[in-house]
Motif scaffolding. Structure first.
Motif, PDB file in Angstrom:
ATOM      1  N   ILE A 115      -0.758  -6.464  -7.303  1.00 24.11           N
ATOM      2  CA  ILE A 115      -1.790  -7.109  -6.468  1.00 24.11           C
ATOM      3  C   ILE A 115      -2.868  -6.090  -6.091  1.00 24.11           C
ATOM      4  N   PHE A 116      -2.445  -4.839  -5.772  1.00 21.43           N
ATOM      5  CA  PHE A 116      -3.400  -3.800  -5.380  1.00 21.43           C
ATOM      6  C   PHE A 116      -4.369  -3.498  -6.526  1.00 21.43           C
ATOM      7  N   TYR A 117      -3.830  -3.245  -7.715  1.00 26.54           N
ATOM      8  CA  TYR A 117      -4.700  -2.897  -8.841  1.00 26.54           C
ATOM      9  C   TYR A 117      -5.543  -4.086  -9.291  1.00 26.54           C
ATOM     10  N   ASP A 118      -5.003  -5.310  -9.164  1.00 28.79           N
ATOM     11  CA  ASP A 118      -5.797  -6.493  -9.517  1.00 28.79           C
ATOM     12  C   ASP A 118      -6.989  -6.622  -8.583  1.00 28.79           C
ATOM     13  N   GLY A 119      -6.737  -6.471  -7.273  1.00 23.79           N
ATOM     14  CA  GLY A 119      -7.853  -6.536  -6.335  1.00 23.79           C
ATOM     15  C   GLY A 119      -8.810  -5.369  -6.505  1.00 23.79           C
ATOM     16  N   LEU A 120      -8.290  -4.190  -6.909  1.00 22.57           N
ATOM     17  CA  LEU A 120      -9.140  -3.015  -7.096  1.00 22.57           C
ATOM     18  C   LEU A 120     -10.106  -3.214  -8.246  1.00 22.57           C
ATOM     19  N   PHE A 121      -9.641  -3.781  -9.328  1.00 26.88           N
ATOM     20  CA  PHE A 121     -10.495  -3.963 -10.496  1.00 26.88           C
ATOM     21  C   PHE A 121     -11.449  -5.154 -10.333  1.00 26.88           C
ATOM     22  N   LEU A 122     -11.137  -6.070  -9.407  1.00 29.71           N
ATOM     23  CA  LEU A 122     -12.060  -7.181  -9.173  1.00 29.71           C
ATOM     24  C   LEU A 122     -13.287  -6.732  -8.398  1.00 29.71           C
ATOM     25  N   THR A 123     -13.145  -5.668  -7.602  1.00 28.96           N
ATOM     26  CA  THR A 123     -14.281  -5.140  -6.852  1.00 28.96           C
ATOM     27  C   THR A 123     -15.103  -4.218  -7.748  1.00 28.96           C
ATOM     28  N   ASN A 124     -16.233  -3.747  -7.237  1.00 24.30           N
ATOM     29  CA  ASN A 124     -17.054  -2.784  -7.968  1.00 24.30           C
ATOM     30  C   ASN A 124     -16.430  -1.408  -7.817  1.00 24.30           C
ATOM     31  N   TYR A 125     -15.396  -1.202  -8.548  1.00 20.16           N
ATOM     32  CA  TYR A 125     -14.575   0.007  -8.392  1.00 20.16           C
ATOM     33  C   TYR A 125     -15.193   1.166  -9.159  1.00 20.16           C
ATOM     34  N   GLN A 126     -15.494   2.238  -8.458  1.00 20.41           N
ATOM     35  CA  GLN A 126     -15.926   3.478  -9.069  1.00 20.41           C
ATOM     36  C   GLN A 126     -14.688   4.369  -9.256  1.00 20.41           C
ATOM     37  N   TRP A 127     -14.604   4.942 -10.437  1.00 21.34           N
ATOM     38  CA  TRP A 127     -13.373   5.665 -10.779  1.00 21.34           C
ATOM     39  C   TRP A 127     -13.097   6.786  -9.788  1.00 21.34           C
ATOM     40  N   ASP A 128     -11.926   6.721  -9.165  1.00 23.45           N
ATOM     41  CA  ASP A 128     -11.468   7.735  -8.218  1.00 23.45           C
ATOM     42  C   ASP A 128      -9.992   7.969  -8.489  1.00 23.45           C
ATOM     43  N   VAL A 129      -9.676   9.154  -8.978  1.00 26.59           N
ATOM     44  CA  VAL A 129      -8.302   9.428  -9.392  1.00 26.59           C
ATOM     45  C   VAL A 129      -7.348   9.409  -8.202  1.00 26.59           C
ATOM     46  N   PHE A 130      -7.839   9.756  -7.027  1.00 28.65           N
ATOM     47  CA  PHE A 130      -6.978   9.748  -5.844  1.00 28.65           C
ATOM     48  C   PHE A 130      -6.596   8.320  -5.457  1.00 28.65           C
ATOM     49  N   ILE A 131      -7.600   7.419  -5.419  1.00 27.34           N
ATOM     50  CA  ILE A 131      -7.304   6.020  -5.064  1.00 27.34           C
ATOM     51  C   ILE A 131      -6.428   5.377  -6.140  1.00 27.34           C
ATOM     52  N   PHE A 132      -6.713   5.692  -7.406  1.00 28.82           N
ATOM     53  CA  PHE A 132      -5.955   5.077  -8.501  1.00 28.82           C
ATOM     54  C   PHE A 132      -4.484   5.506  -8.478  1.00 28.82           C
TER      55      PHE A 132
END
Length: 1259
Positions: free
Chosen positions: A1103-1120
Motif C-alpha cells: 500500500i505504501f509503495y502504491d501510494g508513493l508511485f501514484l504521487t509525483n514521487y521524486q527519487w529518494d533512496v532514503f524514502i524508498f
C-alpha cells in the motif's frame, strides 16, 4: 658514559586471588629481582580493589556506573564470549599487540610527516638557493638522529629509537647525492657547506656504525665509500666507473669477507641491508637519473652476482641467481663481449653448484649458458673473417638459400662436448643427472638436424654424424636400453634414405616404394635368420619392417591416384613375407606377424581391384595366404576374412554371366548354399573341430550379412513401388519365397541335436522371417494395385494374429516367458499399420488405432516387465475414442469440440472408476494405477474445459457448468477420506483452483466485475475467515489445505485486484486492502501466531509503495528504502526462531542490515549537510545503549564517524592548506600511538579484555 644495561620484560598471567602469588613475590624480593617499590606498585595495581559504588540493575544484567573498578580489575582467564566480536575491531586490537604493528605505525607516521613537510616546502622551494635546499635535508637528517638519541634514553622506546637510527643512516648517502646534484661547489658558501657537512656526516656515520659499542670497520669503510661515490657524477663516464667501483668495494669488504657477527643479545642495525640500499641508490641514479644504458652495466651485475654467490649469507647467495639472470639478459643481445664473460661467470657458478648438489637445473643452466657462449663466439669473430668462412661453407654445400643451415655442423662440436660431459657424469655415477643430460643432448641434436632439413648435403652429413654419436652413446649405456637401440636403428634407416636421396634425387615414387620393400625384406630376414644379434634388435627389426611396408603402401597408393600404374602387384610380397615370418618363428611375435599379414591381405585389394588383369590373381593368392594364417591364429575374424576373400573370388569370376535381376536370385541361392555348407561341416568328426567351428561361424555370418543386405535392398525397392511408382517384379517375390524357405531351414537347425521343441526359432530368425513376410505382403499387394489402407489393415491383422499365436504358444508349452521377438513383432506390425494409415482419414480409421491399442494391451498383460505397454494401450484406447468422436463433430465450432472432448474425458474418468474391479483382474495391474489413469483423464478434461471457458462465446453453457461441477466434485472427493495425506491435500488444492476458475467465469458471465473487483479483498477475507474456522476434519478432509488457502487467498486477491482497477475505484480498493490487513492481524491474534503479521507487513509495504508511485514521487533512496529497513528490524525483533542461541548471529546480521540500510541511505542522501544522518546515527546509538543491542551501537557509531570524516574531507577540499596540517597531525598521532602501545601495552590489553567481558552480555 657507559651504555645502559638491557632490561628483561616478563609478562605473567596469574589468578590474583591465589595466595601463592604473595609467596612468589616474597621469593623474588629476597633474590633481588624486585625492589620493595616494585612490589608495592604490583600490589596496589593488581592485588587491591576500590570500594564498590552504586550498581544499577536492568533486566538480566548489572552495569557498573564507574569505570575505575573495571579498569583495576584483573581478568586472569576471561570466559569465552557468547558472540563473535566484529572481525575488523578484533583484528585491529590483536595486531596492535605485535611488535610488527608498532614498526608499521612508525613507518606510517614518519612517512606522513616527511611527505607533508615536503609538500609544504615544495610550494616555496624555488625561492630557496641550492645551499638552503641542501641544508633542509641536512637538518632533517640530524633531527632524526637527535630524536633517536632521546628515544634511546627512554626505557620503553627501544624499537622507536632503533627505527629512527636506521632512517638517519639511510639519509646520509642522500646528503652526498644532494651535494653533487645541487652543484654546491660552484660557490664558496657551497664549498664551506660541503666541508662542514662531510665532516659531520662522516662523524655521524662512525657513531651510528657502533653496534652495541663495537665498531664494524669494514662496514664503516663500505658505507662511507659508497656514500663518497655519489660525488663527481658531473664528470663524463664517471657514473659507470662509480657503479663498478661500488660493486668491487662491496664485494671485497662486505660480501666476500663479511665482518664478524656481533655477540650482543640485542644486535643493532643490519649493515648488509644498508649496503644493498646504497648499491640500489648507485644503480638507480645511474639508470634513471643519469640515463646510463643498462646494457653497459651488465658485466657489473655479473661480477656482483659472483660476489653474492660466494657470500656466506643465504639470502645474498640466493639473490645472486636473479642478478646473474638480469646481467645475462641485458648483455647477450647487445654486448657480445660482456655477454660472453657473464655467461662464463654463470658457467662457473652453476658448475660449482652442480658438483656440490647434483641438481638438474644446474646442468640445464650450464647447457644454456655454454650454448650462449658458443653463439657469442661467432659474434666476436671479426666481420670480414666471419663472412669469408660463411661464404666458403655456403659454396661447398650449395646452401645459398639457407646459410643458417651451416650451424648444424658448426655447432655440432658443442653437442659432442655435451655428450662427453654427460658420459663423465654417468660414470661418477650420477645416473639421474646423466639421463637429464642425455635429454638435453637429444633435444639439441634434434634442433641441429632441423636446421639442416632444407639442405640435402648438410642434412645427410648431420644425420650421419648424429647416427655415429647415438650409436656410441647406446653402446656405452649398459645395460642396453630399448629406446636407444630403437632410436639408433630408425636413425640409421633415415640416414640411409637421405644418402640415397642426396645421390639420386630424381627417383620416382614407384622406385622409392620398391626400395622400401627391399628394406622391409631385409628387416624381416634380420628377424628370421638365426643370428647372434641382440633380441632387442631382432624385435625392432620386425616392427620396423612393418612400418616400412606401410610407408611403401602409402607411396603405391599415391602413385595409384596420380599415375594409374599396375606395379602395385609388387606389394603382394608384403603379406607373403609376413606369412613366411609367421611360419618360421614360434615366438610371441608370431601373432603380430599373422595379424599384420591379415591386414596386408585386405589392403592389397585396394591396390589391385581396379585392374581386371591382376585382381583375380590377388584375390586367389591372398585367399591361400589367409588359409595358412587361419591355421596359425585360429580366430573367428581370420576365418570370416578367408571366406569373404573366397566369395569375392567367386563373384568376380561369374559377374559377367549374371543379369541385374539375377543377382537377387544368386544372393538368395548363395545364402542357402552357405547354410547347407554349414550343415555339411557339422557332420565332420572332432579331429579339427576348432577349425570347423570357426568356418561354420564364418559361413553363418556371411549368410546373415547377405540376408540383411538383400532384405535392405528389397525394402528400398518396396518404398520405390509407392514413392517412385517403380514397376513390380515377380522375381523378387520368388526371391523372398526362397529366403523364407532358407530361414525356416536355418531355424530348424538340423545339425543341433540339443535343440528342444519348445525353444522355437532363434530371435534373429524370427525377426528376419517377420521382415521377409512383411516385404512379401507389400510386394504382392502393391503389385496388385492395392491402396495403403489395405496394407494398414493387413499389418493390424498380422499384429493381432502373431500376438494371439504367441499367447497360444505360451499356454501350449507352458512357458514362463515368451522370447522377445514374440513381444516385438506384433508391435512392429501394429506400428506399420498406423504408419500406412496416416494419410487416410475416415469415420472408421479409429478402429485401426483401436486394433493397435489392443495389440499393446495383449502383449503388456503377459508379464510385469511389459506393463508399460498396457498404459500405452489404454492411452491408445482413449486416443481412438477421441478420434472416433472427432470425425463425428469436426464440423462444429472449436469451443463445442473442446466441451465435447472434456465431457468424453470426464465420462472415461468415471468409467475407469466404476469398472475398476473388472479392469484390475483383466489387465493385471493394481487398483492405484487404474486410478492414476482416471486422474490423467481428469487432468486432460480440466485443460480442455479451461480452454472452452476462456472462449468469449459458449453456446453449451449448461454442459460446461455440469462438466465443471463433476470435475470439481471429483477433485474434492479425492481429497476426502484419503489415507495419503499429501495426495489428499493436493487434490483439495486442485479442486479449489477449479472452483475459483468457475467462480471467475460466472462473475464475467453475469457481468459483476465492476462491483466485485474493488471489494474482492474484503469479501475473500470474510470467506477465508470461515475457511479457517470450519471443522473440516470432522467432515473427512484435512484441515491443512483449507487453512493454507484461507491464509494466502486474501493476500493474492488484494495485490492482484490492484492491477484490474479503474481510476475511480482506487479509494474503495484502499479500504478493501485495509480490511485484508486487519484480517491478518486478527487471525494472528486468534491463532497466537506472530508470523501471520508478516503478511500484513507485506500488504502495508505494498500500500505504501502504491501510494508513493501514484504521487509525483521524486527519487529518494532514503524514502524508498525506509519501509524495507523497518520491516527487517521488525522481523529481527519478533521472529521466534531468532531468539534461539544458535541463531543469535543471524539475528545480529539482520539488525546490522536493517540499521545499515536506514542510516546508510540517510548518509547517501545528506546533500553535504550531514544533519539527517547525524541525528539518525545518534538516535541509533542511544537506542543501542538503552536496549543493550550491539548492532544498533556498531552501525550508529560507524555512520556517525563516517559522517564526521566526510565533513572533514569536504572541509579539506575547500581549504587546501588543511591537507598539510591534517597529514602532519595524523603522522604525529601515529608515532604517538606506536610509542604509547610500546610503553603501555599490558595496561591497554587488560582494559580491552574488560570491555570484551562487559559486551558479552549484550544482544
Amino acid at each position: 658514559m657507559p651504555p645502559s644495561k638491557p632490561l628483561i620484560r616478563i609478562l605473567i598471567q596469574a589468578d590474583s586471588t591465589n595466595p601463592k602469588v604473595l609467596d612468589g613475590l616474597e621469593v623474588w624480593l629476597r633474590l633481588g629481582l624486585l625492589s620493595d617499590a616494585q612490589v608495592r606498585q604490583i600490589a596496589e595495581q593488581y592485588l587491591s580493589e576500590a570500594l564498590p559504588q552504586k550498581v544499577v540493575t536492568s533486566g538480566k544484567t548489572k552495569v557498573l556506573e564507574t569505570e575505575k573498578i573495571a579498569q583495576n580489575r584483573v581478568v586472569s582467564k576471561p570466559p569465552q564470549p557468547a558472540f563473535t566480536f566484529p572481525t575488523i575491531i578484533t583484528d585491529l586490537v590483536a595486531s596492535l599487540k605485535a611488535e610488527l604493528s608498532v614498526r608499521w605505525l612508525l613507518f606510517l607516521g614518519l612517512f606522513l610527516v616527511i611527505v607533508s613537510s615536503g609538500v609544504l616546502a615544495a610550494s616555496q622551494w624555488e625561492k630557496f638557493p641550492a645551499t638552503g635546499q641542501y641544508l633542509i635535508l641536512f637538518a632533517y637528517t640530524f633531527a632524526f638522529w637527535g630524536v633517536s638519541l632521546w628515544g634511546s634514553k627512554q626505557s620503553g622506546l627501544r624499537v622507536t629509537a632503533q627505527a629512527l637510527k636506521l632512517v638517519t643512516l639511510l639519509l646520509i648517502p642522500l646528503n652526498f647525492w644532494a651535494m653533487d646534484g645541487l652543484k654546491l661547489w660552484l660557490n664558496p658558501l657551497g664549498l664551506v657547506t660541503i666541508a662542514i657537512a662531510t665532516l659531520a656526516l662522516t662523524a655521524l656515520t662512525v657513531i651510528l656504525s657502533q653496534n652495541q659499542g663495537q665498531l664494524q670497520r669494514r662496514s664503516l669503510l663500505n658505507h662511507l665509500g659508497l656514500s663518497y661515490l655519489n660525488w663527481g657524477w658531473q664528470i663524463p663516464g664517471f657514473p659507470i666507473i662509480a657503479v663498478y667501483l661500488g660493486i668491487i668495494i662491496t664485494g671485497f669488504l662486505t660480501i666476500a669477507n663479511p665482518p664478524p657477527a656481533s655477540s650482543s643479545p640485542h644486535p643493532g642495525i643490519d649493515f648488509k641491508i644498508v649496503v644493498i640500499y646504497l648499491l640500489t641508490i648507485l644503480f638507480g641514479r645511474a639508470i634513471f637519473v643519469v640515463n646510463v644504458d643498462i646494457n653497459q652495466l651488465g658485466l657489473a651485475l655479473g661480477i656482483f652476482a659472483g660476489f653474492l654467490y660466494i657470500s656466506s649469507s643465504l639470502i645474498l647467495h640466493r639473490s645472486s641467481y636473479f642478478i646473474l639472470l638480469l646481467a645475462w639478459l641485458t648483455t647477450i643481445f647487445t654486448q657480445p663481449a660482456q655477454g660472453f664473460l657473464v655467461s662464463g661467470i654463470g658457467v662457473g657458478i652453476f658448475s660449482h653448484h652442480l658438483l656440490k648438489y647434483w641438481l638438474k637445473r644446474d646442468l640445464a643452466a650450464i647447457f644454456v649458458l655454454g650454448l650462449s657462449m658458443v653463439a657469442l663466439v661467432g659474434r666476436l669473430i671479426p666481420h670480414e673473417l666471419r663472412q669469408t668462412a660463411i661464404s666458403v661453407g655456403v659454396e661447398a654445400t650449395s646452401s645459398q638459400d639457407s646459410p643458417w643451415a651451416l650451424l648444424s655442423l658448426t655447432w655440432f662440436p658443442y653437442l659432442i662436448f655435451m655428450v662427453i660431459l654427460t658420459d663423465w657424469i654417468y660414470h661418477r655415477p650420477q645416473r639421474k643427472i646423466a639421463g637429464f643430460g642425455d635429454q638435453l643432448s637429444l633435444g639439441f641434436g634434434i634442433f641441429l638436424t632441423s636446421l639442416a632439413l632444407s639442405n640435402p648435403a648438410l642434412r645427410s652429413l648431420n644425420l650421419l654424424a648424429s647416427t655415429i654419436i647415438l650409436a656410441l652413446v647406446t653402446r656405452s649405456r649398459q645395460p642396453l636400453k630399448p629406446p636407444l637401440i630403437l632410436g639408433t636403428h630408425i636413425l640409421g634407416l633415415v640416414t640411409f634414405a637421405n644418402l640415397v636421396y642426396w645421390q639420386f634425387p630424381n627417383l620416382t615414387l614407384e622406385l622409392w616404394a620398391i626400395i622400401l620393400l627391399g628394406l622391409m625384406v631385409g628387416e624381416f630376414l634380420l628377424f628370421t635368420v638365426n643370428s647372434p644379434a641382440n633380441v632387442l634388435i631382432r624385435k625392432d627389426a620386425l616392427n620396423l619392417g612393418i612400418v616400412l611396408s606401410e610407408l611403401s603402401y602409402m607411396l603405391f597408393l599415391t602413385n595409384f591416384y596420380f599415375n594409374n600404374q599396375t606395379l602395385e602387384i609388387a606389394w603382394l610380397i608384403t603379406p607373403l613375407a609376413l606369412t613366411c615370418v609367421a611360419t618360421q618363428t614360434t615366438e610371441s611375435q608370431q601373432t603380430k606377424a599373422v595379424k599384420f599379414s591379415i591386414f596386408a591381405c585386405g589392403l592389397v585389394q585396394i591396390l589391385t581391384l581396379p585392374y581386371p588383369q591382376i585382381r583375380l590373381l590377388s584375390l586367389g593368392l591372398t585367399t591361400l595366404f589367409m588359409v595358412v594364417n587361419t591355421q596359425i591364429i585360429k580366430t573367428l575374424f581370420s576365418s570370416v576374412f578367408t571366406v569373404g576373400l573366397g566369395l569375392g573370388f567367386l563373384f568376380l569370376s561369374i559377374k559377367d554371366l549374371v543379369t541385374v535381376e539375377g543377382w537377387f536370385m544368386l544372393l538368395s541361392l548363395t545364402i542357402t548354399g552357405l547354410w547347407i555348407l554349414r550343415l555339411i561341416l557339422s557332420r565332420y568328426g572332432s579331429i579339427q573341430s576348432n577349425i570347423i567351428r570357426l568356418y561354420q561361424q564364418a559361413f553363418d555370418g556371411w549368410a546373415i550379412a547377405f540376408l540383411g543386405f538383400e532384405l535392405s535392398i528389397i525394402t528400398f525397392h518396396s518404398f520405390g513401388l509407392y514413392l517412385a511408382e517403380i514397376p513390380g517384379s515377380f522375381s523378387l517375390i520368388y526371391t523372398l519365397i526362397i529366403l523364407i524357405t532358407a530361414l525356416i531351414f536355418r531355424g530348424l537347425d538340423l545339425g543341433n541335436q540339443q535343440k528342444t521343441a519348445g525353444s522355437g526359432f532363434s530371435p534373429w530368425i524370427l525377426y528376419s522371417l517377420a521382415w521377409a513376410v512383411e516385404l512379401l505382403i507389400i510386394e504382392i499387394l502393391i503389385s496388385g494395385n492395392q491402396s495403403l489402407v489395405s496394407l494398414a489393415v493387413a499389418n493390424i491383422i498380422l499384429g493381432l494374429t502373431t500376438q494371439l499365436f504367441g499367447d497360444w504358444w505360451q499356454r501350449h508349452y507352458q512357458l514362463q516367458k515368451l522370447p522377445n521377438p514374440w513381444q516385438i513383432i506384433p508391435i512392429f506390425y501394429g506400428i506399420l499399420g498406423i504408419i500406412f494409415r496416416v494419410q487416410t482419414s475416415g469415420n472408421w480409421m479409429g478402429l485401426i488405432s483401436l486394433g493397435f491399442a489392443l495389440i499393446l494391451i495383449g502383449i503388456g498383460r503377459r508379464n510385469i516387465q511389459a506393463k508399460p505397454l498396457i498404459y500405452l494401450g489404454l492411452i491408445g484406447v482413449s486416443i481412438s475414442s477421441y478420434e472416433i468422436l472427432f470425425y463425428q463433430i469436426n464440423a462444429q465450432p472449436l469451443t463445442e469440440q473442446w466441451i465435447a472432448f472434456a465431457t468424453l474425458g470426464t465420462s472415461l474418468m468415471y468409467g475407469y472408476r466404476i469398472l475398476n474391479p473388472w479392469l484390475n483382474v483383466y489387465l493385471r495391474i493394481p487398483e492405484t494405477e487404474i486410478k492414476t489413469i482416471a486422474h490423467l483423464h481428469w487432468f486432460i478434461s480440466s485443460i480442455l474445459l479451461g480452454l472452452a471457458i476462456l472462449s468469449p462465446i459458449n453456446p453449451q453453457l449448461i454442459l460446461t457448468i455440469g462438466t465443471s461441477l463433476l470435475l470439481i466434485r471429483y477433485a474434492l472427493f479425492q481429497g476426502r477420506h484419503n489415507p495419503n495425506l499429501a495426495t489428499a491435500e493436493i487434490w483439495v488444492y486442485l479442486g479449489l483452483i477449479e472452483a475459483t476458475v468457475l467462480t471467475i467465469y460466472l462473475q464475467n458471465l453475469l457481468d459483476l466485475s465492476n462491483f466485485l473487483i474493488p471489494w474482492s479483498g474484503s469479501i475473500l477475507s470474510i470467506i477465508s475467515w470461515f475457511f479457517y474456522i470450519l471443522p473440516w476434519n470432522t467432515w473427512g478432509w484435512s484441515v491443512k489445505p483449507w487453512k493454507k488457502v484461507a491464509i494466502i487467498l486474501p493476500l493474492i486477491t488484494v495485490i492482484g485486484s490492484r492491477f484490474l482497477l479503474q481510476p475511480e475505484q482506487q479509494s474503495t480498493w484502499y479500504f478493501s486492502a485495509t480490511i485484508g490487513t486487519l484480517f491478518y492481524i486478527a487471525l494472528s491474534n486468534f491463532t497466537k501466531n506472530i508470523r501471520l503479521n508478516y503478511l500484513s507487513l507485506i500488504l502495508i509495504n505494498f500500500i505504501f509503495y502504491d501510494g508513493l508511485f501514484l504521487t509525483n514521487y521524486q527519487w529518494d533512496v532514503f524514502i524508498f528504502s525506509f519501509p524495507i529497513a523497518l520491516s527487517l528490524l521488525y522481523f529481527s525483533q519478533f521472529e521466534p526462531t531468532l531468539n534461539l542461541q544458535e541463531n543469535r548471529g543471524l539475528r545480529h546480521g539482520l539488525r546490522v542490515l536493517g540499521t545499515g540500510i536506514l542510516c546508510g541511505t540517510s548518509l547517501m542522501n545528506s546533500q553535504g549537510t550531514g544533519i539527517l544522518p547525524g541525528i539518525l546515527s545518534l538516535i541509533t546509538i542511544f537506542v543501542g545503549l538503552g536496549l543493550r543491542i550491539r548492532a544498533f551501537l556498531y552501525i550508529g557509531t560507524a555512520i556517525f564517524l563516517i559522517n564526521i570524516v566526510n565533513q572533514l574531507i569536504i572541509l579539506n577540499s575547500i581549504y587546501s592548506f588543511m591537507k598539510w596540517v591534517i597529514s602532519f597531525i595524523l603522522g604525529v598521532i601515529l608515532i604517538g600511538i606506536a610509542a604509547n602501545f610500546e610503553t603501555r601495552r599490558e595496561q591497554l590489553i587488560t582494559l580491552w579484555n574488560n570491555w570484551i567481558t562487559e559486551l558479552k552480555t549484550w544482544q
